[in-house]
Design a protein around this motif. Structure first.
Motif, PDB file in Angstrom:
ATOM      1  N   PRO A 173       0.810  -1.231   0.000  1.00 35.69           N
ATOM      2  CA  PRO A 173       0.000   0.000   0.000  1.00 35.69           C
ATOM      3  C   PRO A 173       0.840   1.276   0.000  1.00 35.69           C
ATOM      4  N   ALA A 174       1.883   1.312   0.840  1.00 34.13           N
ATOM      5  CA  ALA A 174       2.731   2.508   0.886  1.00 34.13           C
ATOM      6  C   ALA A 174       3.487   2.690  -0.425  1.00 34.13           C
ATOM      7  N   GLN A 175       3.913   1.602  -1.045  1.00 33.76           N
ATOM      8  CA  GLN A 175       4.613   1.690  -2.316  1.00 33.76           C
ATOM      9  C   GLN A 175       3.707   2.249  -3.408  1.00 33.76           C
ATOM     10  N   GLU A 176       2.437   1.855  -3.397  1.00 36.12           N
ATOM     11  CA  GLU A 176       1.501   2.368  -4.407  1.00 36.12           C
ATOM     12  C   GLU A 176       1.251   3.859  -4.220  1.00 36.12           C
ATOM     13  N   ARG A 177       1.148   4.320  -2.962  1.00 34.67           N
ATOM     14  CA  ARG A 177       0.954   5.758  -2.724  1.00 34.67           C
ATOM     15  C   ARG A 177       2.178   6.551  -3.174  1.00 34.67           C
ATOM     16  N   VAL A 178       3.352   6.001  -2.926  1.00 38.64           N
ATOM     17  CA  VAL A 178       4.575   6.677  -3.367  1.00 38.64           C
ATOM     18  C   VAL A 178       4.642   6.731  -4.882  1.00 38.64           C
ATOM     19  N   ARG A 179       4.228   5.676  -5.549  1.00 40.34           N
ATOM     20  CA  ARG A 179       4.239   5.680  -7.009  1.00 40.34           C
ATOM     21  C   ARG A 179       3.330   6.776  -7.566  1.00 40.34           C
ATOM     22  N   GLU A 180       2.201   7.003  -6.916  1.00 39.82           N
ATOM     23  CA  GLU A 180       1.308   8.081  -7.367  1.00 39.82           C
ATOM     24  C   GLU A 180       1.992   9.442  -7.260  1.00 39.82           C
ATOM     25  N   VAL A 181       2.734   9.651  -6.175  1.00 34.98           N
ATOM     26  CA  VAL A 181       3.449  10.915  -6.004  1.00 34.98           C
ATOM     27  C   VAL A 181       4.534  11.064  -7.075  1.00 34.98           C
ATOM     28  N   ILE A 182       5.242   9.985  -7.358  1.00 36.53           N
ATOM     29  CA  ILE A 182       6.318  10.035  -8.351  1.00 36.53           C
ATOM     30  C   ILE A 182       5.748  10.296  -9.753  1.00 36.53           C
ATOM     31  N   GLU A 183       4.670   9.620 -10.094  1.00 32.28           N
ATOM     32  CA  GLU A 183       4.077   9.812 -11.421  1.00 32.28           C
ATOM     33  C   GLU A 183       3.514  11.204 -11.602  1.00 32.28           C
ATOM     34  N   ALA A 184       3.129  11.862 -10.490  1.00 31.07           N
ATOM     35  CA  ALA A 184       2.627  13.234 -10.580  1.00 31.07           C
ATOM     36  C   ALA A 184       3.760  14.235 -10.748  1.00 31.07           C
ATOM     37  N   GLY A 185       4.967  13.828 -10.450  1.00 36.14           N
ATOM     38  CA  GLY A 185       6.103  14.725 -10.572  1.00 36.14           C
ATOM     39  C   GLY A 185       6.706  14.668 -11.964  1.00 36.14           C
ATOM     40  N   ALA A 186       7.763  15.444 -12.154  1.00 40.14           N
ATOM     41  CA  ALA A 186       8.446  15.495 -13.449  1.00 40.14           C
ATOM     42  C   ALA A 186       9.913  15.800 -13.224  1.00 40.14           C
ATOM     43  N   GLY A 187      10.715  15.471 -14.226  1.00 36.79           N
ATOM     44  CA  GLY A 187      12.136  15.759 -14.129  1.00 36.79           C
ATOM     45  C   GLY A 187      12.947  14.535 -13.735  1.00 36.79           C
ATOM     46  N   ILE A 188      14.250  14.746 -13.629  1.00 32.04           N
ATOM     47  CA  ILE A 188      15.174  13.650 -13.379  1.00 32.04           C
ATOM     48  C   ILE A 188      15.017  13.078 -11.978  1.00 32.04           C
ATOM     49  N   VAL A 189      14.626  13.938 -11.023  1.00 32.66           N
ATOM     50  CA  VAL A 189      14.447  13.452  -9.653  1.00 32.66           C
ATOM     51  C   VAL A 189      13.322  12.436  -9.600  1.00 32.66           C
ATOM     52  N   ALA A 190      12.211  12.735 -10.246  1.00 30.86           N
ATOM     53  CA  ALA A 190      11.079  11.810 -10.283  1.00 30.86           C
ATOM     54  C   ALA A 190      11.459  10.529 -11.025  1.00 30.86           C
ATOM     55  N   GLU A 191      12.266  10.667 -12.075  1.00 32.17           N
ATOM     56  CA  GLU A 191      12.677   9.485 -12.829  1.00 32.17           C
ATOM     57  C   GLU A 191      13.540   8.558 -11.984  1.00 32.17           C
ATOM     58  N   ILE A 192      14.501   9.132 -11.258  1.00 29.40           N
ATOM     59  CA  ILE A 192      15.379   8.304 -10.407  1.00 29.40           C
ATOM     60  C   ILE A 192      14.590   7.717  -9.242  1.00 29.40           C
ATOM     61  N   ALA A 193      13.669   8.500  -8.683  1.00 28.09           N
ATOM     62  CA  ALA A 193      12.826   7.981  -7.606  1.00 28.09           C
ATOM     63  C   ALA A 193      12.017   6.776  -8.088  1.00 28.09           C
ATOM     64  N   GLY A 194      11.534   6.851  -9.338  1.00 24.68           N
ATOM     65  CA  GLY A 194      10.803   5.715  -9.895  1.00 24.68           C
ATOM     66  C   GLY A 194      11.691   4.485 -10.029  1.00 24.68           C
ATOM     67  N   MET A 195      12.960   4.691 -10.427  1.00 21.62           N
ATOM     68  CA  MET A 195      13.904   3.567 -10.501  1.00 21.62           C
ATOM     69  C   MET A 195      14.122   2.944  -9.116  1.00 21.62           C
TER      70      MET A 195
END
Length: 332
Positions: A173-195
């Protein structure tokens, strides 16, 4: 006549020194740390001391000696494990100055001559398999912790209000909420966070598979450990892996000392009966027993009753806990 053969082991070579019962050197050989090198050492000992009883002593560092132990035991040779502290004391009393592989091997052999009750080497393949799986799991858990720390820093940069607890990120559940935050973001930081999040999901899946495998292995090999209150499968797996064959301990008190749970006497004269904390022993095994003891102090049962009796007699929290750990080690 008994010939004692001490070994100084390294990653690439092993040096063996043979002594008689009085500790006088009567032979020496250096071989490669391979199956063929071990066979060469065995043939040397068998040819040189064909009419004597042989006993091999290896410094107790099983990441280097495990293969040598198995090869010698396969030939039916008696092998004992010599604690490193005995070698250090022997070198300090020796007349030979300096340090070298032959000097260290000689120290092992003479320590064998001085100490008659050393633990015998014991090959327990099932315990070894559990240890390999457990070590792999611990490596993955350490890597997961690093990934979580990196992910939380990236999340803080994306949105400072998003601050999930580290333990929560190990659950879906916590991982899914974090993924929503990452997908709402943009830029290299969001990309690395997704990795990082992808790595975290993969590690959690692998750790879960190893957990299930360890539980099945423990239930099959030593289900009796699970009957100890507070001992779950992972603690039982650690005990099995670090003990490496309970049969090699002659008494329960020797196992307690090996686990670092037996107290050390420090009394003299009027201070009779005083003991101190044992900081030696196998600290991984000690940690597993400590977890069991902490759990027992919180559960209704004999462990908690014993702990509370000690506290009522005036012992401190840690003193009572150490006594409880000693009792748990003796039961194991």
């Amino acid at each position: 006549m008994v010939v004692l053969i001490g070994a100084d082991v390294h990653k690439n070579s092993h040096t063996f020194v043979a002594v008689d019962a009085a500790g006088k050197q009567i032979g020496q050989i250096t071989v490669r740390a391979t199956h063929s090198g071990h066979e060469k050492a065995y043939r040397w000992a068998r040819k040189s001391f064909i009419e004597q009883d042989r006993r091999w002593g290896l410094e107790d560092c099983r990441h280097l000696t495990s293969l040598l132990e198995r090869d010698l035991l396969a030939h039916g040779e008696p092998v004992v494990r010599v604690p490193a502290k005995l070698m250090a004391r022997q070198r300090a009393t020796a007349r030979t100055r300096g340090k070298s592989d032959p000097i260290d091997a000689l120290a092992v052999a003479r320590a064998m001559a001085r100490e008659e009750d050393l633990p015998a080497a014991f090959t327990d393949e099932q315990a070894r398999e559990i240890k390999l799986v457990l070590d792999r799991r611990e490596d993955l858990v350490a890597e997961r912790t690093r990934v979580i720390n990196r992910l939380r820093w990236h999340l803080h940069e994306l949105d400072p209000e998003v601050d999930p607890a580290p333990r929560a990120l190990t659950h879906r559940p916590a991982q899914e909420r974090v993924r929503e935050v990452i997908e709402a973001g943009a830029g290299i930081v969001a990309e690395i966070a997704g990795m990082n999040l992808t790595d975290l999901e993969r590690l959690c899946s692998l750790i879960g598979e190893l957990d299930a495998r360890l539980r099945a292995m423990v239930r099959k090999q030593e289900p009796v450990l699970l009957e100890i209150p507070g001992c779950a499968e992972l603690s039982a797996a650690k005990i099995i892996a670090e003990t490496a064959g309970i049969e090699r301990f002659a008494t329960e008190s020797k196992f307690a000392m090996f686990a670092g749970c037996a107290p050390i006497p420090v009394w003299s004269g009027k201070t009779e009966g005083r003991v101190r904390l044992n900081r030696g022993g196998n600290r991984q095994l000690n940690c597993a027993i400590h977890r069991i003891a902490i759990t027992q102090t919180r559960l209704e049962g004999p462990g908690k009753e014993y702990y509370e009796r000690l506290r009522a007699k005036g012992k401190t929290v840690m003193e009572a806990l150490r006594c409880l750990k000693n009792q748990i080690a003796r039961r194991i």
